[in-house]
Design a protein around this motif. Structure first.
Motif, short mmCIF file in Angstrom:
data_model
loop_
_atom_site.label_atom_id
_atom_site.label_comp_id
_atom_site.label_asym_id
_atom_site.label_seq_id
_atom_site.Cartn_x
_atom_site.Cartn_y
_atom_site.Cartn_z
N GLN A 16 38.18 36.63 61.31
CA GLN A 16 38.23 36.89 59.87
C GLN A 16 38.12 38.38 59.58
N ASN B 223 34.91 33.18 65.52
CA ASN B 223 35.58 32.84 64.26
C ASN B 223 35.50 33.98 63.25
N ILE C 12 44.21 31.07 58.42
CA ILE C 12 42.93 31.55 58.94
C ILE C 12 41.79 31.11 58.03
N THR D 158 43.41 28.47 62.80
CA THR D 158 43.11 29.90 62.84
C THR D 158 43.95 30.61 63.90
N GLY E 87 41.05 27.37 58.56
CA GLY E 87 40.28 27.15 59.79
C GLY E 87 38.83 27.52 59.62
N SER E 88 38.58 28.61 58.92
CA SER E 88 37.20 29.04 58.67
C SER E 88 36.47 28.08 57.75
N ALA F 32 40.80 33.04 69.66
CA ALA F 32 40.81 31.73 69.01
C ALA F 32 40.95 30.60 70.03
N SER G 74 38.75 30.08 52.17
CA SER G 74 37.58 29.99 53.05
C SER G 74 36.32 29.62 52.27
#
Length: 410
Positions: A36, A32, A118, A95, A121-122, A182, A68
């Motif tokens: 990023q 993950n 993204i 993500t 998702g984080s 991912a 995030s």
């Protein structure tokens, strides 16, 4: 009698550490955070290929951090009330689509939209991932958080390598390779989600068996707990500001002071980040043995003279000090998460979101402040002042001891 024995056996098993789950969630954390890491790593590529200004690049970084970081404690608060095991693979699916969009986006607006996916998702992954580590920890919470957090820090440390090996030769489209990364994370997190679901069911069964034997009273946080929570967050902010200053600006300092090339500067930065990842791993087990408050205190006050010296020494000595400072300072990273979770028991996701998410958000703000300082007084003077931030670790002396935490929670 058989039901009672089953409950006792379940409670005993809950003290065991599930290393398999910890290594899987730690590896997913690495995947993950490496995704990023490609966003700032792509800045030089995007600046050249799309002609983006520094302001536009700053807006991309802001979009990632604001989603995030600020959403993490919000999601943590929600999942503390209603845990959602399958949010983990769903979050990484966002993500996956985001990184695909990032590789194909033809203009600035679509880059920002992809980065928002993204970031979302984080934001979902981090508090729930920390909860999985907590559930799998057994009696070794420091070690568990270290295994989990070292994955994330290792992923971030990969940014210089990602830039050199993938993004420089392939350009923007090179980010498409990370859709496979991912997808792997989504598959692993599906396995974690089923384990998570079964663990929650087991815990619920134990609670039902114990219901009526003891009643726990819900009570608000005392002033002492609020003060301690504010203090631990302040210490995290100070550490985050220093880390942010180093990761964003130390390369410029080496280029100006040592006449380094960009490649040489990246090697020094990579050294600092890798040492930090190692420190993250060892800090948790040390805290399990010697106490969380002691490790947090030693981490800050031992690193302070190292960080103060770094701007004043020649390159070889700076390299050695970067190794020591990165290792020492980041040894408290996972420990502060566990400390906050034990400070406010029952709020695992919220505390993970605050200590990790909001802290990195403050680190992003610190990056802006440090950058402004560099414009006003020069990069050399700024790096000298930044080196004094770990001295704020002396405030750790005001935190309650581990024994006091246990008394508050008993």
């Amino acid at each position: 009698m058989s039901n009672t024995a089953a409950v006792v056996r379940t409670m005993t098993d809950s003290r065991n550490t599930s290393y398999k789950i910890l290594f899987i969630i730690g590896f997913c954390h690495l995947l993950n955070d490496s995704i990023q890491a490609i966003i700032p790593a792509m800045f030089p590529i995007l600046e050249k290929s799309m002609g983006l200004s520094f302001t536009q690049l700053g807006l991309i970084a802001f979009a990632l951090n604001i989603v995030s970081s600020l959403l993490q404690p919000v999601i943590g608060m929600f999942t503390d009330k209603k845990p959602m095991p399958f949010a983990l693979p769903i979050g990484l699916t966002f993500t996956m689509f985001g990184v695909l969009g990032l590789s194909l986006a033809p203009r600035f607006e679509l880059i920002v939209a992809s980065v928002l996916f993204i970031g979302l998702g984080s934001a979902v992954f981090h508090p729930e991932g920390s909860r999985v580590a907590y559930l799998a920890a057994g009696s070794r919470r420091g070690l568990a958080q270290s295994i989990y957090q070292v994955g994330g820090n290792s992923g971030q440390a990969m940014a210089p390598l990602i830039t050199a090996l993938i993004l420089v030769p392939l350009g923007q489209i090179g980010a498409a390779w990370f859709t496979a990364v991912a997808a792997i994370a989504v598959g692993l997190l599906l396995y974690i989600a089923f384990w998570y679901t079964n663990t929650l069911k087991l815990q619920h069964s134990v609670k039902m068996k114990q219901k009526g034997k003891s009643k726990t009273k819900q009570k608000g946080l005392s002033k002492a707990v609020w003060f301690s929570l504010f203090l631990i967050l302040f210490l995290i902010f100070a550490r985050s500001w220093y880390i942010s200053g180093m990761t964003n600006y130390y390369a410029f300092y080496t280029i100006e002071t040592y006449s380094f090339t960009i490649k040489q500067a990246q090697i020094f930065l990579f050294t600092f980040l890798v040492a930090g990842a190692l420190g993250t791993f060892f800090g948790g087990p040390l805290a399990d043995r010697f106490g969380k408050k002691l490790i947090i205190l030693l981490s800050m006050i031992i690193s302070a003279p190292l960080t103060i010296l770094i701007p004043f020494v020649p390159p070889v000595a700076a390299f050695c000090l970067l190794l020591l400072a990165g290792f020492t300072l980041m040894s408290s990273f996972s420990v502060t998460v566990v400390y906050a979770q034990e400070l406010v028991p029952g709020k695992i996701g919220t505390m993970a979101g605050l200590t990790v998410g909001l802290a990195f958000g403050m680190g992003a703000i610190g990056s802006i402040a440090i950058g402004r300082s560099a414009d006003l007084i020069g990069i050399s003077n700024t790096m000298i002042l930044t080196g004094f931030l770990p001295l704020l670790g002396l405030l750790t002396l005001l935190l309650p001891s581990d024994q006091k935490l246990n008394e508050w929670n008993s």
